[in-house]
Design a protein around this motif. Structure first.
Motif, PDB file in Angstrom:
ATOM      1  N   LYS A 163       7.472  25.333  36.516  1.00 39.51           N
ATOM      2  CA  LYS A 163       8.196  26.348  37.902  1.00 39.51           C
ATOM      3  C   LYS A 163       6.991  26.066  38.938  1.00 39.51           C
ATOM      4  CE  LYS A 163      10.122  30.435  35.035  1.00 39.51           C
ATOM      5  NZ  LYS A 163      11.371  29.955  35.437  1.00 39.51           N
ATOM      6  N   TYR A 164       7.804  26.410  40.582  1.00 44.48           N
ATOM      7  CA  TYR A 164       6.505  26.531  41.203  1.00 44.48           C
ATOM      8  C   TYR A 164       7.208  27.809  41.880  1.00 44.48           C
ATOM      9  CZ  TYR A 164       6.259  21.457  40.327  1.00 44.48           C
ATOM     10  OH  TYR A 164       6.092  20.183  39.959  1.00 44.48           O
ATOM     11  N   GLU A 165       5.699  27.403  42.489  1.00 47.21           N
ATOM     12  CA  GLU A 165       5.589  28.799  43.681  1.00 47.21           C
ATOM     13  C   GLU A 165       5.331  28.499  45.331  1.00 47.21           C
ATOM     14  OE1 GLU A 165       4.514  32.559  41.768  1.00 47.21           O
ATOM     15  OE2 GLU A 165       2.556  32.379  43.531  1.00 47.21           O
ATOM     16  N   VAL A 166       5.891  29.579  45.914  1.00 47.79           N
ATOM     17  CA  VAL A 166       5.900  28.849  47.681  1.00 47.79           C
ATOM     18  C   VAL A 166       5.410  29.846  48.161  1.00 47.79           C
ATOM     19  CG1 VAL A 166       6.513  28.118  49.677  1.00 47.79           C
ATOM     20  CG2 VAL A 166       7.920  27.470  47.293  1.00 47.79           C
ATOM     21  N   THR A 167       3.897  30.394  48.576  1.00 46.06           N
ATOM     22  CA  THR A 167       2.959  31.009  49.053  1.00 46.06           C
ATOM     23  C   THR A 167       3.064  31.230  50.319  1.00 46.06           C
ATOM     24  OG1 THR A 167       1.841  31.298  47.214  1.00 46.06           O
ATOM     25  CG2 THR A 167       1.112  32.899  49.292  1.00 46.06           C
ATOM     26  N   VAL A 168       3.626  32.234  51.485  1.00 46.44           N
ATOM     27  CA  VAL A 168       3.722  31.879  53.098  1.00 46.44           C
ATOM     28  C   VAL A 168       3.141  32.997  53.070  1.00 46.44           C
ATOM     29  CG1 VAL A 168       5.201  32.112  54.744  1.00 46.44           C
ATOM     30  CG2 VAL A 168       5.857  30.868  52.538  1.00 46.44           C
ATOM     31  N   GLU A 169       2.386  32.386  53.839  1.00 44.86           N
ATOM     32  CA  GLU A 169       0.995  34.095  54.883  1.00 44.86           C
ATOM     33  C   GLU A 169       1.288  33.883  56.674  1.00 44.86           C
ATOM     34  OE1 GLU A 169      -3.675  35.063  54.594  1.00 44.86           O
ATOM     35  OE2 GLU A 169      -3.008  33.066  54.545  1.00 44.86           O
ATOM     36  N   ALA A 170       1.467  35.033  56.452  1.00 43.17           N
ATOM     37  CA  ALA A 170       1.020  35.512  58.502  1.00 43.17           C
ATOM     38  C   ALA A 170       0.292  36.428  58.717  1.00 43.17           C
ATOM     39  CB  ALA A 170       2.909  35.751  58.468  1.00 43.17           C
ATOM     40  N   ASP A 171       0.485  36.581  59.664  1.00 50.17           N
ATOM     41  CA  ASP A 171      -1.171  37.746  59.963  1.00 50.17           C
ATOM     42  C   ASP A 171      -0.966  38.879  59.395  1.00 50.17           C
ATOM     43  OD1 ASP A 171      -2.011  35.868  61.906  1.00 50.17           O
ATOM     44  OD2 ASP A 171      -0.874  36.105  63.425  1.00 50.17           O
ATOM     45  N   PHE A 172       0.137  39.432  58.989  1.00 50.46           N
ATOM     46  CA  PHE A 172       1.407  40.279  59.238  1.00 50.46           C
ATOM     47  C   PHE A 172       0.962  40.166  57.466  1.00 50.46           C
ATOM     48  CE2 PHE A 172       4.575  38.217  60.330  1.00 50.46           C
ATOM     49  CZ  PHE A 172       5.643  39.257  59.466  1.00 50.46           C
ATOM     50  N   GLU A 173       1.308  39.505  56.754  1.00 48.65           N
ATOM     51  CA  GLU A 173       2.010  39.717  55.245  1.00 48.65           C
ATOM     52  C   GLU A 173       1.658  38.732  54.755  1.00 48.65           C
ATOM     53  OE1 GLU A 173       6.037  41.726  53.062  1.00 48.65           O
ATOM     54  OE2 GLU A 173       5.832  41.152  55.285  1.00 48.65           O
ATOM     55  N   THR A 174       1.604  38.670  53.543  1.00 45.24           N
ATOM     56  CA  THR A 174       2.573  36.953  52.758  1.00 45.24           C
ATOM     57  C   THR A 174       3.723  37.667  51.834  1.00 45.24           C
ATOM     58  OG1 THR A 174      -0.221  36.503  52.765  1.00 45.24           O
ATOM     59  CG2 THR A 174       0.930  35.818  50.621  1.00 45.24           C
ATOM     60  N   LYS A 175       4.188  36.317  51.439  1.00 48.68           N
ATOM     61  CA  LYS A 175       5.212  36.808  50.958  1.00 48.68           C
ATOM     62  C   LYS A 175       5.026  35.286  50.000  1.00 48.68           C
ATOM     63  CE  LYS A 175       8.015  39.837  51.907  1.00 48.68           C
ATOM     64  NZ  LYS A 175       9.738  39.778  52.500  1.00 48.68           N
ATOM     65  N   THR A 176       5.831  35.414  49.045  1.00 53.12           N
ATOM     66  CA  THR A 176       5.780  33.761  47.719  1.00 53.12           C
ATOM     67  C   THR A 176       7.605  33.996  47.219  1.00 53.12           C
ATOM     68  OG1 THR A 176       5.605  35.534  45.783  1.00 53.12           O
ATOM     69  CG2 THR A 176       3.912  34.870  46.763  1.00 53.12           C
ATOM     70  N   LEU A 177       7.836  32.889  46.887  1.00 49.04           N
ATOM     71  CA  LEU A 177       8.640  32.693  45.925  1.00 49.04           C
ATOM     72  C   LEU A 177       8.779  31.467  45.552  1.00 49.04           C
ATOM     73  CD1 LEU A 177      10.259  30.009  47.431  1.00 49.04           C
ATOM     74  CD2 LEU A 177      10.720  30.883  49.385  1.00 49.04           C
ATOM     75  N   GLN A 178       9.497  31.547  43.662  1.00 48.40           N
ATOM     76  CA  GLN A 178       9.835  30.659  43.130  1.00 48.40           C
ATOM     77  C   GLN A 178      11.095  30.162  42.825  1.00 48.40           C
ATOM     78  OE1 GLN A 178       8.507  32.491  39.376  1.00 48.40           O
ATOM     79  NE2 GLN A 178       7.004  33.722  40.338  1.00 48.40           N
ATOM     80  N   PHE A 179      10.822  28.326  42.759  1.00 47.36           N
ATOM     81  CA  PHE A 179      12.029  27.898  42.465  1.00 47.36           C
ATOM     82  C   PHE A 179      11.558  27.131  41.154  1.00 47.36           C
ATOM     83  CE2 PHE A 179       9.197  25.355  44.995  1.00 47.36           C
ATOM     84  CZ  PHE A 179       9.326  24.010  44.240  1.00 47.36           C
ATOM     85  N   ASP A 180      12.412  25.922  40.086  1.00 43.89           N
ATOM     86  CA  ASP A 180      12.339  25.440  39.250  1.00 43.89           C
ATOM     87  C   ASP A 180      12.556  24.382  39.941  1.00 43.89           C
ATOM     88  OD1 ASP A 180      11.814  27.965  37.651  1.00 43.89           O
ATOM     89  OD2 ASP A 180      13.959  28.292  37.679  1.00 43.89           O
ATOM     90  N   VAL A 181      11.889  22.874  38.764  1.00 44.58           N
ATOM     91  CA  VAL A 181      12.332  22.052  38.927  1.00 44.58           C
ATOM     92  C   VAL A 181      12.312  21.739  37.560  1.00 44.58           C
ATOM     93  CG1 VAL A 181      11.753  19.239  39.189  1.00 44.58           C
ATOM     94  CG2 VAL A 181      10.465  21.605  40.304  1.00 44.58           C
TER      95      VAL A 181
END
Length: 352
Positions: A163-181
């Motif tokens: 399992k992997y997690e992607v983190t994206v941070e902008a000035d106003f918010e941080t979001k994550t999403l996950q995917f499987d290999v």
């Protein structure tokens, strides 16, 4: 060596003034193919219809396309970061595509993106991993409309499974999403899908032939009919609507009293209406073809509603193993003199 002539491309609006917005000249390859890329900044491309003109030697062709602005304006909607990946499951060696943008048009200096493989030993703070970024950090400059895209190549090793997690941070918010290999040998082969598209129809009525076909020698049945309608100018959406009728005259979607679906099918926990309808199908009798009006089928119908900025629908069998029967579905645009463009496509699945 003979150097070929270049293909001259011009992008214009279909409404006055029709002065060029973008221009390019590109060389075709040995097979005669060519391509060019144009950005569509919101400050230049408002909602509406546009046209690409291509000229090569003495030959010329035009192609129309529509632009829809999906940014949210006003104070009602809170500012939010929207991110997504092209798939939720990958194999070692695949490339993961992550895209995102804010739901409102704002100025952003950068996005910080990281990807890491989850080991189960991360320190968590409730439902998320403590700390903003666990993996190597990549800084991305946003495009003119605030969007970004990011590619991550999964190492082609068995050790990449997990399992992997992607983190994206902008000035106003941080979001994550996950995917499987996952291991390719452990995944069932996904049936290939064939798609037929019909784009930018200005007419008020079109007949969609929903029938079994062969694609490269592979017999396939119609699984889903999807359509969308774009109206110009903004504000006329409620006065221009779709109507979908079977070959026997049964109205599936429309605003008339006899239509089965009139409003959005999105409800808490649901996105489809389930309908059992007489569905006229083709019958061959000798050399003649007739329509059997008594054939019935249970359908899943999804509809955006008549006031949506882009009016959309999809129709497919309720059963996951069935295909749509061979028939004709009439897609109509109910309007006066407004400008509209209808798009539809049929997804086909191979027959076993």
């Amino acid at each position: 060596m003979v150097v070929p002539e270049r293909v001259h491309l011009t992008v214009i609006s279909e409404k006055a003034p029709t002065t060029p917005i973008h221009e390019a000249s590109v060389y075709p390859d040995q097979g005669g193919h060519f391509q060019s890329f144009f950005e569509l900044p919101i400050t230049i491309f408002s909602e509406g219809q546009y046209k690409v003109k291509a000229v090569y030697l003495q030959k010329r062709t035009d192609y129309s396309f529509g632009v829809v602005n999906d940014f949210t304006y006003g104070l009602d909607e809170p500012l939010s970061l929207l991110i997504s990946s092209d798939k939720s499951q990958y194999h070692p060696g695949d490339v993961v595509f992550v895209t995102g943008k804010p739901n409102k048009l704002i100025y952003l200096e950068k996005y910080d993106v990281s990807v890491f493989k989850k080991t189960g030993s991360e320190i968590t703070c409730g439902s998320f991993t403590c700390g903003t970024h666990e993996g190597p950090l990549t800084t991305i400059r946003p495009s003119s409309n605030g969007s970004f895209s990011y590619q991550f190549t999964i190492p082609d090793f068995v050790s990449s499974l997990g399992k992997y997690e992607v983190t994206v941070e902008a000035d106003f918010e941080t979001k994550t999403l996950q995917f499987d290999v996952v291991d390719p040998s452990a995944v069932e082969t996904i049936a290939r899908t064939f798609i037929e598209k019909v784009n930018s129809i200005p007419d008020v009525s079109v007949s969609a032939n929903v029938v079994q076909k062969d694609f490269d020698g592979i017999p396939a049945g119609p699984r889903v009919l999807l359509g969308s309608l774009i109206t110009s100018p903004r504000g006329e959406e409620s006065n221009v609507n779709l109507r979908v009728v079977t070959a026997t005259g049964v109205c599936i979607i429309g605003q008339e009293n006899d239509c089965h679906v009139k409003d959005s099918t999105r409800k808490p926990g649901e996105i489809y209406d389930i309908l059992y309808l007489p569905f006229g199908v083709f019958r061959e009798i000798g050399d003649d073809i007739s329509i059997d009006p008594l054939h019935g089928i249970s359908l899943k119908v999804r509809y955006s509603g008549p006031d949506a900025r882009v009016e959309k629908f999809s129709i497919l069998p309720e059963s996951a193993t069935e295909m749509l029967p061979d028939t004709i579905l009439n897609i109509q645009v109910i309007k006066n003199d407004q400008v509209s463009r209808l798009y539809y496509k049929i997804n086909y699945s191979p027959l076993e």
